[in-house]
Design an enzyme around this catalytic site. Structure first.
Site, PDB file in Angstrom:
ATOM      1  N   SER A  92       0.824  -1.216   0.000  1.00  0.00           N
ATOM      2  CA  SER A  92       0.000   0.000   0.000  1.00  0.00           C
ATOM      3  C   SER A  92       0.856   1.264   0.000  1.00  0.00           C
ATOM      4  CB  SER A  92      -0.905   0.013   1.233  1.00  0.00           C
ATOM      5  OG  SER A  92      -1.672  -1.159   1.267  1.00  0.00           O
ATOM      6  N   GLY A  93       1.793   1.363   0.943  1.00  0.00           N
ATOM      7  CA  GLY A  93       2.610   2.573   1.075  1.00  0.00           C
ATOM      8  C   GLY A  93       3.532   2.772  -0.116  1.00  0.00           C
TER       9      GLY A  93
ATOM     10  N   GLU B 196       9.623  -5.054  -6.269  1.00  0.00           N
ATOM     11  CA  GLU B 196       8.772  -5.942  -5.476  1.00  0.00           C
ATOM     12  C   GLU B 196       9.348  -7.357  -5.596  1.00  0.00           C
ATOM     13  OE1 GLU B 196       6.068  -6.054  -3.280  1.00  0.00           O
ATOM     14  OE2 GLU B 196       6.574  -8.184  -3.435  1.00  0.00           O
TER      15      GLU B 196
ATOM     16  N   THR C 187       0.573  -6.919   1.494  1.00  0.00           N
ATOM     17  CA  THR C 187      -0.229  -7.727   2.424  1.00  0.00           C
ATOM     18  C   THR C 187      -1.713  -7.442   2.251  1.00  0.00           C
ATOM     19  OG1 THR C 187       1.570  -7.698   4.029  1.00  0.00           O
ATOM     20  CG2 THR C 187      -0.625  -8.233   4.864  1.00  0.00           C
ATOM     21  N   CYS C 188      -2.063  -6.172   2.186  1.00  0.00           N
ATOM     22  CA  CYS C 188      -3.483  -5.790   2.181  1.00  0.00           C
ATOM     23  C   CYS C 188      -4.232  -6.450   1.032  1.00  0.00           C
ATOM     24  CB  CYS C 188      -3.600  -4.269   2.106  1.00  0.00           C
ATOM     25  SG  CYS C 188      -5.303  -3.703   2.084  1.00  0.00           S
TER      26      CYS C 188
ATOM     27  N   CYS D 185      -6.345  -7.310   4.187  1.00  0.00           N
ATOM     28  CA  CYS D 185      -7.646  -6.627   4.181  1.00  0.00           C
ATOM     29  C   CYS D 185      -8.632  -7.150   3.126  1.00  0.00           C
ATOM     30  CB  CYS D 185      -7.478  -5.136   3.916  1.00  0.00           C
ATOM     31  SG  CYS D 185      -5.929  -4.427   4.438  1.00  0.00           S
TER      32      CYS D 185
ATOM     33  N   LYS E 235      -9.537 -10.999   3.220  1.00  0.00           N
ATOM     34  CA  LYS E 235     -10.213 -11.170   4.523  1.00  0.00           C
ATOM     35  C   LYS E 235     -11.643 -10.650   4.451  1.00  0.00           C
ATOM     36  CE  LYS E 235     -10.430  -7.962   7.030  1.00  0.00           C
ATOM     37  NZ  LYS E 235      -9.400  -7.427   7.896  1.00  0.00           N
TER      38      LYS E 235
ATOM     39  N   TYR F 211      -6.541  -8.285  16.270  1.00  0.00           N
ATOM     40  CA  TYR F 211      -7.383  -8.108  15.089  1.00  0.00           C
ATOM     41  C   TYR F 211      -7.512  -9.410  14.289  1.00  0.00           C
ATOM     42  CZ  TYR F 211      -7.076  -2.892  14.563  1.00  0.00           C
ATOM     43  OH  TYR F 211      -7.172  -1.541  14.672  1.00  0.00           O
TER      44      TYR F 211
ATOM     45  N   GLU G  15     -10.794 -11.715  13.941  1.00  0.00           N
ATOM     46  CA  GLU G  15     -11.503 -11.679  12.654  1.00  0.00           C
ATOM     47  C   GLU G  15     -11.629 -13.095  12.076  1.00  0.00           C
ATOM     48  OE1 GLU G  15      -9.363  -8.826  10.251  1.00  0.00           O
ATOM     49  OE2 GLU G  15     -10.547  -7.155  11.040  1.00  0.00           O
TER      50      GLU G  15
ATOM     51  N   ARG H  45      -4.232 -15.727  25.573  1.00  0.00           N
ATOM     52  CA  ARG H  45      -3.485 -15.830  26.837  1.00  0.00           C
ATOM     53  C   ARG H  45      -3.961 -14.851  27.908  1.00  0.00           C
ATOM     54  NH1 ARG H  45       2.400 -13.328  24.937  1.00  0.00           N
ATOM     55  NH2 ARG H  45       1.671 -11.242  24.409  1.00  0.00           N
TER      56      ARG H  45
ATOM     57  N   ARG I  95      -6.965  -6.445  23.427  1.00  0.00           N
ATOM     58  CA  ARG I  95      -6.321  -5.563  24.404  1.00  0.00           C
ATOM     59  C   ARG I  95      -6.048  -4.213  23.755  1.00  0.00           C
ATOM     60  NH1 ARG I  95      -1.040  -4.824  25.934  1.00  0.00           N
ATOM     61  NH2 ARG I  95      -0.254  -6.455  24.550  1.00  0.00           N
TER      62      ARG I  95
ATOM     63  N   GLY J  45       0.630 -11.509  16.193  1.00  0.00           N
ATOM     64  CA  GLY J  45       1.325 -10.261  15.901  1.00  0.00           C
ATOM     65  C   GLY J  45       2.145 -10.337  14.620  1.00  0.00           C
TER      66      GLY J  45
ATOM     67  N   THR K 262      -3.447  -0.022   6.591  1.00  0.00           N
ATOM     68  CA  THR K 262      -3.230   0.420   5.215  1.00  0.00           C
ATOM     69  C   THR K 262      -3.430   1.928   5.026  1.00  0.00           C
ATOM     70  OG1 THR K 262      -3.540  -1.661   4.100  1.00  0.00           O
ATOM     71  CG2 THR K 262      -4.296   0.259   2.899  1.00  0.00           C
TER      72      THR K 262
ATOM     73  N   HIS L 197     -33.715   7.898  10.078  1.00  0.00           N
ATOM     74  CA  HIS L 197     -34.567   6.898  10.692  1.00  0.00           C
ATOM     75  C   HIS L 197     -35.164   5.975   9.641  1.00  0.00           C
ATOM     76  CE1 HIS L 197     -36.924   5.306  13.966  1.00  0.00           C
ATOM     77  NE2 HIS L 197     -38.008   5.400  13.224  1.00  0.00           N
TER      78      HIS L 197
ATOM     79  N   GLU M 270     -28.324   6.288  13.809  1.00  0.00           N
ATOM     80  CA  GLU M 270     -28.994   7.449  14.419  1.00  0.00           C
ATOM     81  C   GLU M 270     -28.845   7.458  15.946  1.00  0.00           C
ATOM     82  OE1 GLU M 270     -33.335   7.633  14.234  1.00  0.00           O
ATOM     83  OE2 GLU M 270     -33.403   5.470  13.908  1.00  0.00           O
TER      84      GLU M 270
HETATM   85  P1  NDP Z   1      -2.079  -7.858  17.269  1.00  0.00           P
HETATM   86  O1  NDP Z   1      -0.867  -7.219  17.787  1.00  0.00           O
HETATM   87  O2  NDP Z   1      -3.304  -7.067  17.054  1.00  0.00           O
HETATM   88  O3  NDP Z   1      -2.468  -9.076  18.199  1.00  0.00           O
HETATM   89  C1  NDP Z   1      -1.538 -10.075  18.528  1.00  0.00           C
HETATM   90  C2  NDP Z   1      -2.200 -11.011  19.501  1.00  0.00           C
HETATM   91  O4  NDP Z   1      -1.365 -12.126  19.729  1.00  0.00           O
HETATM   92  C3  NDP Z   1      -2.459 -10.366  20.851  1.00  0.00           C
HETATM   93  O5  NDP Z   1      -3.692 -10.836  21.312  1.00  0.00           O
HETATM   94  C4  NDP Z   1      -1.305 -10.872  21.693  1.00  0.00           C
HETATM   95  O6  NDP Z   1      -1.627 -10.993  23.047  1.00  0.00           O
HETATM   96  C5  NDP Z   1      -1.119 -12.254  21.117  1.00  0.00           C
HETATM   97  N1  NDP Z   1       0.243 -12.750  21.292  1.00  0.00           N
HETATM   98  C6  NDP Z   1       1.395 -12.101  21.007  1.00  0.00           C
HETATM   99  N2  NDP Z   1       2.447 -12.889  21.275  1.00  0.00           N
HETATM  100  C7  NDP Z   1       1.957 -14.048  21.746  1.00  0.00           C
HETATM  101  C8  NDP Z   1       2.544 -15.263  22.212  1.00  0.00           C
HETATM  102  N3  NDP Z   1       3.857 -15.410  22.230  1.00  0.00           N
HETATM  103  N4  NDP Z   1       1.727 -16.240  22.631  1.00  0.00           N
HETATM  104  C9  NDP Z   1       0.382 -16.078  22.621  1.00  0.00           C
HETATM  105  N5  NDP Z   1      -0.232 -14.965  22.174  1.00  0.00           N
HETATM  106  C10 NDP Z   1       0.547 -13.964  21.756  1.00  0.00           C
HETATM  107  O7  NDP Z   1      -1.592  -8.579  15.943  1.00  0.00           O
HETATM  108  P2  NDP Z   1      -2.370  -9.264  14.758  1.00  0.00           P
HETATM  109  O8  NDP Z   1      -1.445 -10.314  14.307  1.00  0.00           O
HETATM  110  O9  NDP Z   1      -3.749  -9.644  15.126  1.00  0.00           O
HETATM  111  O10 NDP Z   1      -2.446  -8.090  13.698  1.00  0.00           O
HETATM  112  C11 NDP Z   1      -1.319  -7.297  13.366  1.00  0.00           C
HETATM  113  C12 NDP Z   1      -1.745  -5.915  13.018  1.00  0.00           C
HETATM  114  O11 NDP Z   1      -2.338  -5.901  11.741  1.00  0.00           O
HETATM  115  C13 NDP Z   1      -2.795  -5.309  13.936  1.00  0.00           C
HETATM  116  O12 NDP Z   1      -2.221  -4.721  15.055  1.00  0.00           O
HETATM  117  C14 NDP Z   1      -3.467  -4.311  13.064  1.00  0.00           C
HETATM  118  O13 NDP Z   1      -2.809  -3.079  13.171  1.00  0.00           O
HETATM  119  C15 NDP Z   1      -3.300  -4.887  11.669  1.00  0.00           C
HETATM  120  N6  NDP Z   1      -4.584  -5.439  11.209  1.00  0.00           N
HETATM  121  C16 NDP Z   1      -5.624  -4.591  10.987  1.00  0.00           C
HETATM  122  C17 NDP Z   1      -6.842  -5.080  10.575  1.00  0.00           C
HETATM  123  C18 NDP Z   1      -7.984  -4.156  10.359  1.00  0.00           C
HETATM  124  O14 NDP Z   1      -7.760  -2.951  10.225  1.00  0.00           O
HETATM  125  N7  NDP Z   1      -9.210  -4.649  10.349  1.00  0.00           N
HETATM  126  C19 NDP Z   1      -7.063  -6.502  10.349  1.00  0.00           C
HETATM  127  C20 NDP Z   1      -5.909  -7.292  10.638  1.00  0.00           C
HETATM  128  C21 NDP Z   1      -4.727  -6.770  11.045  1.00  0.00           C
HETATM  129  P3  NDP Z   1      -1.510  -9.763  24.080  1.00  0.00           P
HETATM  130  O15 NDP Z   1      -2.713  -8.918  23.853  1.00  0.00           O
HETATM  131  O16 NDP Z   1      -1.523 -10.438  25.394  1.00  0.00           O
HETATM  132  O17 NDP Z   1      -0.227  -9.076  23.770  1.00  0.00           O
END
Ligand code: NDP
Length: 467
Positions: free
Chosen positions: A15-16, A35, A45-46, A51, A54, A189, A193, A210, A216, A273, A322, A451, A456
């Site tokens: 995207s960027g 690329e 990725t998107c 995105c 998904k 996320y 999702e 966990r 969070r 993550g 994105t 309405h 609303e």
């Molecule tokens: P996130 O950082 O959102 O979530 C990672 C999750 O994995 C958290 O719940 C975290 O727990 C958990 N986690 C991390 N390390 C471990 C571990 N070692 N063992 C068990 N659990 C673990 O990452 P995602 O991969 O879901 O998404 C990455 C990013 O992509 C997002 O932050 C978002 O910015 C982007 N995204 C956006 C979307 C949208 O706009 N709709 C859709 C998908 C992705 P804890 O909370 O305890 O740290």
């Protein structure tokens, strides 16, 4: 014009990168974009594994509910069944159409699109690993006045026994066969999702997180509300749960949890993550400073400590969204090549960045959570509405909608707006504009509702629930 091969060399066609390359070329700059995945990877990725596919799968999952709920509106007959192969094939066709569109947009703007893995070779130098005509490895060297790193991120999977047996969001779209039993690990996320989507598509989904509640960092009430809705719709959500190991058995994958419980699965998705995609880029050799998880460190102008090298998007590991990468790319282009004719230079603000989580139901949010607002402003007033959407009076669904406003009591400014419910992303986008413009609760109160809609409710919440 510089004496270099290019005025701007963009590494990464996501995207960027694509946005920066196109905009710079439109300003008359000589631009190359490399690329590593070639034309098939354009969109990053998107477009390829994020995105877009998904959201397509999320639409697919909603049809299961729609078919079921249609009976309350008089439709008769059995619910259709999912042909996973058709969904995958149709998605692949659409993604490849988008790859082509991106390629055409770039070339149409005059960007030189290069297929190969680019590595920094100096402050103005890039080496591109390519394949020769006979398939043997080759390379090409280029120089550029400015270099933009836009290589994005990649899924991170922690180390544990059985790590090689699990998949990430890169693999989920083409799984074969359809996973009748899917274990999803994570609570962010992506995990939330896909737990929703595969539950909707008909898999038996177990989501393992966990912590004490998924998502969070989002508003606590929103987190609890959407988690409860996901559970109601069939996701087996297990909180406070850690995986010990994953092993292959004749009956599928056996996921052992701390405490001795096990869950059987056909596929285990780790969504724990994403980390910056910096491997092999040559950052160390050129002296580009890196932060946590290898993220490229940039200043407020997206410039690294090497003045000719910039970075935007997920590789900087800030807001991994994105539209944020797009915004950052345009700021860099305006800085380097001047703004578009008649327009002021763009700037980027990370305040009131709206976002949606495409769980079922969706979450849409902009601004502060209640906890963040309390910390920032001290006194806040909370408005809240929870209801069954009109559609569900006949659909038979017990899904509920939550809407919440957080107002800074002193200024009356709306500082947080949150929704869990159908089309939350679509609804929150418009309110984000109002909030950027500084909307107060009084402005929302004076706005006439449409309405009958769910949206609303945001302009008809009269009585605070707490202050
Ligand atoms: P996130 O950082 O959102 O979530 C990672 C999750 O994995 C958290 O719940 C975290 O727990 C958990 N986690 C991390 N390390 C471990 C571990 N070692 N063992 C068990 N659990 C673990 O990452 P995602 O991969 O879901 O998404 C990455 C990013 O992509 C997002 O932050 C978002 O910015 C982007 N995204 C956006 C979307 C949208 O706009 N709709 C859709 C998908 C992705 P804890 O909370 O305890 O740290």
């Amino acid at each position: 014009m510089s004496t270099h091969d290019f005025d701007l060399f963009v590494i990464g066609g996501g995207s960027g990168g694509v946005r920066a390359a196109r905009m710079a070329a439109q300003r008359g700059a000589r631009v190359a974009l490399a690329e590593a995945l070639g034309t098939d990877g354009l969109g990053g990725t998107c477009v390829n594994v994020g995105c877009i596919p998904k959201k397509l799968y999320s639409y697919a999952a909603h049809y299961a509910d729609a078919a079921h709920e249609s009976h309350g509106f008089g439709w008769e007959g059995p619910a259709p069944t999912l042909n996973w192969g058709t969904l995958k094939a149709n998605r692949a066709t659409e993604i490849s159409r988008l790859n082509t569109v991106y390629g055409n947009l770039l070339r149409g703007s005059g960007v030189t699109v290069l297929n190969g893995f680019a590595r920094l070779d100096g402050e103005h130098a890039i080496t591109l690993a390519t394949l020769n005509a006979d398939g043997s490895p080759g390379h090409q060297s280029f120089t550029a006045q400015h270099i933009l790193i836009a290589t994005g991120g990649t899924p991170h999977v922690p180390h544990f026994v059985g790590r090689e047996l699990v998949i990430t969001s890169d693999d989920i779209f083409d799984l074969e066969p359809f996973p009748r039993r899917l274990v999803v690990v994570g609570g962010g996320y992506i995990a939330s999702e896909f737990a929703s989507i595969f539950n909707g598509l008909g898999a038996k989904v177990t989501q393992l997180y966990r912590g004490e509640q998924i998502l969070r960092g989002f508003d606590d009430e929103v987190r609890h509300f959407v988690a409860a809705e996901m559970v109601k719709s069939g996701v087996d959500l297990r909180l406070g749960t850690d995986v010990v190991d994953v092993r292959k058995t004749p009956d599928g994958l056996r996921v052992e949890l701390e405490g001795g419980h096990t869950v059987m699965a056909d596929a285990v998705l780790y969504a724990t993550g994403r980390v910056p995609n910096v491997k092999g880029l040559g950052l160390e050799a050129v002296g580009v400073a890196q932060g946590q998880q290898g993220a490229v460190v940039v200043d407020e102008h997206y410039r690294t400590n090497v003045p000719s090298i910039f970075a935007v998007g997920d590789v900087t590991n800030r807001l991994q969204l994105t539209p944020v990468a797009l915004g950052e790319a345009m700021v860099v282009v305006d800085q380097l090549f001047g703004p578009a004719a008649g327009k002021p230079p763009r700037s980027m603000s990370y305040e009131f960045v709206p976002t949606a989580i495409f769980t079922h139901p969706n979450v849409g949010t902009v601004g502060d959570s209640e906890a963040q607002a309390r910390e920032k402003f001290g006194h806040v007033t909370i408005f809240r509405s929870e209801f069954k959407a009109l559609k569900h009076t006949l659909s038979g669904s017990s899904e509920r909608t939550l809407m919440k406003l957080i107002v800074d009591t002193a200024s009356d400014r709306v500082v947080g707006l949150h929704m869990v419910g159908a089309e939350a992303g679509e609804i929150v986008q418009g309110f984000a504009v109002a909030m950027k413009a500084g909307a107060t609760k009084a402005v929302l109160d004076s706005t006439i509702g449409i309405h009958p809609t769910a949206a609303e409710e945001f302009v008809t919440m009269r009585e605070p629930v707490k202050s």
